[in-house]
Design an enzyme around this catalytic site. Structure first.
Site, PDB file in Angstrom:
ATOM      1  CG  ASP A 196      -3.262   8.348   0.248  1.00 21.13           C
ATOM      2  OD1 ASP A 196      -2.779   8.251  -0.693  1.00 21.13           O
ATOM      3  OD2 ASP A 196      -2.900   8.241   1.279  1.00 21.13           O
ATOM      4  CE  LYS A 225       2.709  11.103  -0.409  1.00 23.53           C
ATOM      5  NZ  LYS A 225       2.240  10.191   0.665  1.00 23.53           N
ATOM      6  CD  GLN A 263       3.288  10.081   4.427  1.00 19.50           C
ATOM      7  OE1 GLN A 263       2.806  10.757   3.579  1.00 19.50           O
ATOM      8  NE2 GLN A 263       3.699   8.836   4.282  1.00 19.50           N
TER       9      GLN A 263
END
Ligand code: NAP
Length: 279
Positions: free
Chosen positions: A120, A53, A97
């Site tokens: 996200d 990322k 994450q």
């Protein structure tokens, strides 16, 4: 010939557009959008995803702010860190994450992320708003799949779709996104009975199970659209693709289908978040 839903190609094409959008932002403000990534613990797969990322940000001229926390981090400590990023005006997107170590209440931490920075698409509020068709950042893997289906003009309205998997980040939002586009959706999971016949009736199948080649090619009808969200070290997904690629309407290859779209969508939504903050 089946259409190859080429996520690698679409993500490369999108990145060219992202470079232009980031340079417009830089001209206007003197700085670039910033994605903050939080990695808790030392799971090597998670570390690799976070690095990928960060690399994607660099490729298009964007910045990433990498926060690394120890394996022993508590829910409260992680929430405090997320709040620091929520309050930082220079940060436009926050990625926590997944998965986090088991002592942490992951849902509570996800839901601490401010909705404007939830690039996200992991918050409960974001899921609810998306379900109600309000404008909001989508969960990256399913929204990446929707972008891919749209790029190749795959017709969705009225089609019967089966999503195998109901996780909060993938199966559930995928089902809602397809429903919002007028598919008739069946969500399957580990307690589903007669899975094979449900898949056999579907015009669109999304495999999001996490088991290599779990969905067999001969369960899938001819001319179906086959989306494989899985990725395993043996370079295969959750669907046995070999036997259907000559008789389906369209399919996502593994690798190079859904995978590249996830990160690409994260970057897209971070740029959008920055653009929205400038309005
Ligand atoms: P997950 O949280 O483990 O969820 C798996 C889902 O599959 C669960 O809903 C589970 O049902 C269901 N399932 C398990 N065994 C089943 C069975 N025998 N029959 C029917 N359903 C079954 O996984 P996830 O995070 O959603 O990920 C799913 C896949 O997508 C994985 O291969 C993962 O690597 C991949 N993925 C890819 C990306 C990407 O960027 N490309 C991103 C995220 C995930 P229950 O709910 O009943 O347990």
């Amino acid at each position: 010939m089946a259409i190859v839903l080429d996520g690698k190609k679409l993500s490369e094409k999108s990145e060219k557009d992202f470079v232009k959008r980031v340079s417009v932002i830089k001209k206007k403000t003197g700085s670039s959008p910033i994605l903050a990534t939080i990695l808790v613990g030392d799971n090597p797969a998670s570390a690799t995803y976070v690095n990928m990322k960060g690399n994607a940000c660099r490729r298009i001229g964007m910045e990433s702010l990498k926060i690394e926390l120890p394996e022993t981090t508590s829910t409260e400590e992680l929430i405090n860190q997320i709040n620091v990023l929520n309050d930082n005006k220079d940060v436009h997107g926050i990625l926590l994450q997944h998965p986090v170590p088991s002592q942490i209440d992951e849902r509570k931490c996800f839901d601490t992320i401010k909705i404007e920075k939830d690039v996200d698409g992991v918050t409960s509020l974001g899921f609810g708003k998306m379900s109600m068709q309000e404008r909001v950042f989508g969960s990256c893997t399913p929204y990446g799949i929707m972008r891919l289906l749209d790029e190749y003009k795959i017709e969705l309205e009225g089609k019967s779709a089966v999503v195998v998997g109901r996780s909060p980040i993938l199966g559930k939002p995928m089902a809602m996104m397809l429903l919002n586009r007028n598919c008739t959706v069946t969500i399957c999971h580990s307690k589903t009975q007669n899975l094979k016949s449900k898949i056999g009736d579907a015009d669109i199948i999304v495999g999001a199970v996490g088991i290599p080649k779990f969905i067999k090619g001969d369960w899938i009808k001819n001319e179906a659209v086959v989306i494989d969200a899985g990725y395993h070290p043996e370079k295969c997904g959750d669907i046995e693709l070999e036997s259907i690629i000559n008789r389906c309407e369209a399919y996502t290859p593994v690798p190079g289908g859904v995978g590249p779209m996830t990160i690409n969508t994260l970057i897209l939504q971070t740029i959008e978040s920055c653009e929205q903050s400038l309005k």
